[in-house]
Design a protein around this motif. Structure first.
Motif, PDB file in Angstrom:
ATOM      1  N   PHE A  75       0.844  -1.193   0.000  1.00  0.00           N
ATOM      2  CA  PHE A  75       0.000   0.000   0.000  1.00  0.00           C
ATOM      3  C   PHE A  75       0.878   1.240   0.000  1.00  0.00           C
ATOM      4  O   PHE A  75       2.079   1.169   0.257  1.00  0.00           O
ATOM      5  N   GLU A  76       0.276   2.394  -0.278  1.00  0.00           N
ATOM      6  CA  GLU A  76       1.025   3.643  -0.262  1.00  0.00           C
ATOM      7  C   GLU A  76       1.588   3.939   1.120  1.00  0.00           C
ATOM      8  O   GLU A  76       2.678   4.491   1.257  1.00  0.00           O
ATOM      9  N   LYS A  77       0.831   3.569   2.160  1.00  0.00           N
ATOM     10  CA  LYS A  77       1.303   3.724   3.530  1.00  0.00           C
ATOM     11  C   LYS A  77       1.607   2.338   4.090  1.00  0.00           C
ATOM     12  O   LYS A  77       0.809   1.416   3.958  1.00  0.00           O
ATOM     13  N   GLU A  78       2.755   2.193   4.729  1.00  0.00           N
ATOM     14  CA  GLU A  78       3.200   0.891   5.184  1.00  0.00           C
ATOM     15  C   GLU A  78       2.417   0.395   6.393  1.00  0.00           C
ATOM     16  O   GLU A  78       2.349   1.084   7.417  1.00  0.00           O
ATOM     17  N   PRO A  79       1.834  -0.792   6.322  1.00  0.00           N
ATOM     18  CA  PRO A  79       1.265  -1.406   7.520  1.00  0.00           C
ATOM     19  C   PRO A  79       2.377  -1.744   8.507  1.00  0.00           C
ATOM     20  O   PRO A  79       3.554  -1.847   8.127  1.00  0.00           O
ATOM     21  N   LEU A  80       2.015  -1.941   9.768  1.00  0.00           N
ATOM     22  CA  LEU A  80       2.984  -2.263  10.810  1.00  0.00           C
ATOM     23  C   LEU A  80       2.592  -3.589  11.449  1.00  0.00           C
ATOM     24  O   LEU A  80       1.484  -3.733  11.978  1.00  0.00           O
ATOM     25  N   LEU A  81       3.502  -4.543  11.409  1.00  0.00           N
ATOM     26  CA  LEU A  81       3.283  -5.855  12.002  1.00  0.00           C
ATOM     27  C   LEU A  81       3.786  -5.849  13.443  1.00  0.00           C
ATOM     28  O   LEU A  81       4.927  -5.446  13.711  1.00  0.00           O
ATOM     29  N   LEU A  82       2.951  -6.290  14.368  1.00  0.00           N
ATOM     30  CA  LEU A  82       3.305  -6.358  15.778  1.00  0.00           C
ATOM     31  C   LEU A  82       3.391  -7.829  16.188  1.00  0.00           C
ATOM     32  O   LEU A  82       2.389  -8.553  16.134  1.00  0.00           O
ATOM     33  N   ILE A  83       4.587  -8.256  16.600  1.00  0.00           N
ATOM     34  CA  ILE A  83       4.810  -9.640  17.017  1.00  0.00           C
ATOM     35  C   ILE A  83       5.290  -9.630  18.460  1.00  0.00           C
ATOM     36  O   ILE A  83       6.439  -9.267  18.744  1.00  0.00           O
ATOM     37  N   PRO A  84       4.448 -10.003  19.418  1.00  0.00           N
ATOM     38  CA  PRO A  84       4.872 -10.024  20.820  1.00  0.00           C
ATOM     39  C   PRO A  84       5.999 -11.026  21.055  1.00  0.00           C
ATOM     40  O   PRO A  84       6.091 -12.051  20.377  1.00  0.00           O
ATOM     41  N   ASP A  85       6.860 -10.724  22.028  1.00  0.00           N
ATOM     42  CA  ASP A  85       7.963 -11.629  22.360  1.00  0.00           C
ATOM     43  C   ASP A  85       7.477 -12.938  22.939  1.00  0.00           C
ATOM     44  O   ASP A  85       8.109 -13.982  22.760  1.00  0.00           O
TER      45      ASP A  85
ATOM     46  N   GLY B 236     -11.495   8.498   5.454  1.00  0.00           N
ATOM     47  CA  GLY B 236     -12.702   8.060   4.772  1.00  0.00           C
ATOM     48  C   GLY B 236     -12.661   6.588   4.416  1.00  0.00           C
ATOM     49  O   GLY B 236     -11.604   6.014   4.139  1.00  0.00           O
ATOM     50  N   SER B 237     -13.824   5.956   4.410  1.00  0.00           N
ATOM     51  CA  SER B 237     -13.884   4.518   4.164  1.00  0.00           C
ATOM     52  C   SER B 237     -13.438   4.138   2.758  1.00  0.00           C
ATOM     53  O   SER B 237     -12.960   3.026   2.534  1.00  0.00           O
ATOM     54  N   SER B 238     -13.573   5.050   1.793  1.00  0.00           N
ATOM     55  CA  SER B 238     -13.118   4.745   0.437  1.00  0.00           C
ATOM     56  C   SER B 238     -11.609   4.592   0.374  1.00  0.00           C
ATOM     57  O   SER B 238     -11.086   3.795  -0.415  1.00  0.00           O
ATOM     58  N   ALA B 239     -10.890   5.348   1.207  1.00  0.00           N
ATOM     59  CA  ALA B 239      -9.433   5.216   1.255  1.00  0.00           C
ATOM     60  C   ALA B 239      -9.032   3.814   1.681  1.00  0.00           C
ATOM     61  O   ALA B 239      -7.957   3.316   1.323  1.00  0.00           O
ATOM     62  N   TYR B 240      -9.908   3.164   2.460  1.00  0.00           N
ATOM     63  CA  TYR B 240      -9.646   1.803   2.894  1.00  0.00           C
ATOM     64  C   TYR B 240     -10.240   0.774   1.941  1.00  0.00           C
ATOM     65  O   TYR B 240      -9.648  -0.280   1.711  1.00  0.00           O
ATOM     66  N   GLY B 241     -11.404   1.065   1.404  1.00  0.00           N
ATOM     67  CA  GLY B 241     -12.070   0.095   0.567  1.00  0.00           C
ATOM     68  C   GLY B 241     -11.424  -0.111  -0.782  1.00  0.00           C
ATOM     69  O   GLY B 241     -11.236  -1.251  -1.223  1.00  0.00           O
ATOM     70  N   VAL B 242     -11.054   0.973  -1.452  1.00  0.00           N
ATOM     71  CA  VAL B 242     -10.547   0.872  -2.824  1.00  0.00           C
ATOM     72  C   VAL B 242      -9.300  -0.008  -2.920  1.00  0.00           C
ATOM     73  O   VAL B 242      -9.218  -0.876  -3.798  1.00  0.00           O
ATOM     74  N   PRO B 243      -8.293   0.138  -2.052  1.00  0.00           N
ATOM     75  CA  PRO B 243      -7.097  -0.709  -2.183  1.00  0.00           C
ATOM     76  C   PRO B 243      -7.349  -2.194  -1.921  1.00  0.00           C
ATOM     77  O   PRO B 243      -6.550  -3.039  -2.327  1.00  0.00           O
ATOM     78  N   LEU B 244      -8.455  -2.513  -1.241  1.00  0.00           N
ATOM     79  CA  LEU B 244      -8.725  -3.918  -0.916  1.00  0.00           C
ATOM     80  C   LEU B 244      -9.728  -4.562  -1.857  1.00  0.00           C
ATOM     81  O   LEU B 244     -10.056  -5.753  -1.689  1.00  0.00           O
ATOM     82  N   VAL B 245     -10.216  -3.814  -2.839  1.00  0.00           N
ATOM     83  CA  VAL B 245     -11.112  -4.406  -3.835  1.00  0.00           C
ATOM     84  C   VAL B 245     -10.396  -5.523  -4.576  1.00  0.00           C
ATOM     85  O   VAL B 245     -10.983  -6.564  -4.881  1.00  0.00           O
ATOM     86  N   ASN B 246      -9.120  -5.322  -4.851  1.00  0.00           N
ATOM     87  CA  ASN B 246      -8.296  -6.351  -5.483  1.00  0.00           C
ATOM     88  C   ASN B 246      -7.840  -7.332  -4.412  1.00  0.00           C
ATOM     89  O   ASN B 246      -7.053  -6.978  -3.539  1.00  0.00           O
ATOM     90  N   PRO B 247      -8.307  -8.575  -4.434  1.00  0.00           N
ATOM     91  CA  PRO B 247      -7.956  -9.522  -3.367  1.00  0.00           C
ATOM     92  C   PRO B 247      -6.468  -9.828  -3.301  1.00  0.00           C
ATOM     93  O   PRO B 247      -5.967 -10.285  -2.270  1.00  0.00           O
TER      94      PRO B 247
ATOM     95  N   VAL C  61     -12.720  -3.727   5.551  1.00  0.00           N
ATOM     96  CA  VAL C  61     -13.344  -4.986   5.949  1.00  0.00           C
ATOM     97  C   VAL C  61     -14.415  -5.381   4.943  1.00  0.00           C
ATOM     98  O   VAL C  61     -14.481  -6.531   4.492  1.00  0.00           O
ATOM     99  N   ARG C  62     -15.250  -4.426   4.571  1.00  0.00           N
ATOM    100  CA  ARG C  62     -16.307  -4.724   3.597  1.00  0.00           C
ATOM    101  C   ARG C  62     -15.719  -5.184   2.271  1.00  0.00           C
ATOM    102  O   ARG C  62     -16.208  -6.153   1.662  1.00  0.00           O
TER     103      ARG C  62
END
Length: 295
Positions: free
Chosen positions: A58-68, A108-119, A152-153
């Protein structure tokens, strides 16, 4: 503290959809302060583990959290959309056996929805997570605060629906009115297609094949369907009634209602202000437990 004040000032915009064809108009303003409930906040300071940015998806990097202290048995993975990573880190510290990915994509929800339309984008995210977590991943859950429900949708409408064990929505589920911007009190109706994916999820959760937990405030945006109206829609669709209650929720929230059937749960809370809205995000650590509390 300044971060949370700024976040409060922006929260109404974050809850709204943008004005593109998949979005809706900005909501009517709600009060930005509230002095009845305590609105306590978490800061993630108790989290001990790795925080790994995931690039190239994505344009903005997700952050993975892995507990010790992640266990040897299969790990539950939470993919959370919208919200400060410190809140998700706190939830990981308070709930053993989980790892999480925090995805923030904009306003806005479109900022989240549009990038996830492509599975394939979600596929790539899971692949990147698998490369970093050395232990096997068991169940995959989605959570969304406010506008994060758009992602999510979008995921639920793809083939990846089958991969998802359950969904947690934190005061985030909206739809359009028909005609547009016409509340039900003035003759408007809910645009059913905006909620179709969640109606299917609710039905499967009632049967026990999925888990769906939805918390909502009493905020009424006016120009688009409120979380309360969305909850009522899903309850009517599944034939479930609300049970009125009056009890304290996490961090001083005030719960007003509960509806449970199978693995489908709706929790109604008081409040029509920005702090009331943000309460749901900071309560993630508590609500997360409901995903595993299967009947």
């Amino acid at each position: 503290m300044l971060r949370y004040l700024v976040f409060s000032a922006l929260v109404l915009c974050l809850s709204c959809k943008s004005s593109n064809p998949t979005g809706m108009n900005q909501q009517n303003p709600s009060p930005m302060v509230e002095h009845i409930r305590p609105h306590r906040r978490v800061d993630g300071s108790g989290f001990e583990g790795r925080k790994i940015p995931i690039s190239g998806i994505f344009e903005k990097e997700p952050l993975l959290l892995i507990p010790d202290d992640i266990p040897q048995e299969p790990v539950n993975l939470l993919v959370h959309f919208h919200g400060d990573e410190s809140v998700v880190a706190h939830a990981m510290a308070e709930n053993k056996g989980w790892a999480a990915v925090v995805v923030n994509l904009g306003n806005g929800s479109s900022a989240y929805g549009v990038p996830l339309v492509n599975p394939e984008n979600f596929d790539s995210l899971l692949l990147a997570v698998n490369k970093q977590i050395t232990k096997p991943i068991g169940k995959i859950y989605l959570s969304g605060f406010s506008a994060g429900y758009g992602a999510v949708r979008a995921i639920l409408k793809t083939r990846n629906y089958e991969l998802i064990e359950g969904v947690l929505l934190l005061d985030g589920l909206h739809a359009g009115y028909v005609p547009a911007q016409t509340p039900m009190a003035r003759g408007g109706q809910i645009d059913n297609k905006d909620l179709a994916a969640f109606k299917k999820l609710a039905a499967d959760a009632v049967k026990g094949s999925k888990t769906f937990v939805f918390t909502h405030s009493s905020i009424f945006p006016g120009t688009f369907v409120s979380t309360t109206e969305c909850a009522d829609f899903l309850l009517e669709a599944t034939g479930i009634l609300r049970e009125p209650v009056l009890r304290e929720g996490p961090l001083g929230m005030q719960q007003l209602g509960v509806s449970v059937e199978g693995n489908f749960k709706i929790l109604a809370f008081a409040g029509n202000t920005a702090p009331d809205h943000i309460d749901h995000l900071h309560g993630l650590f508590h609500f997360l437990r409901l995903l595993e509390d299967e009947n």
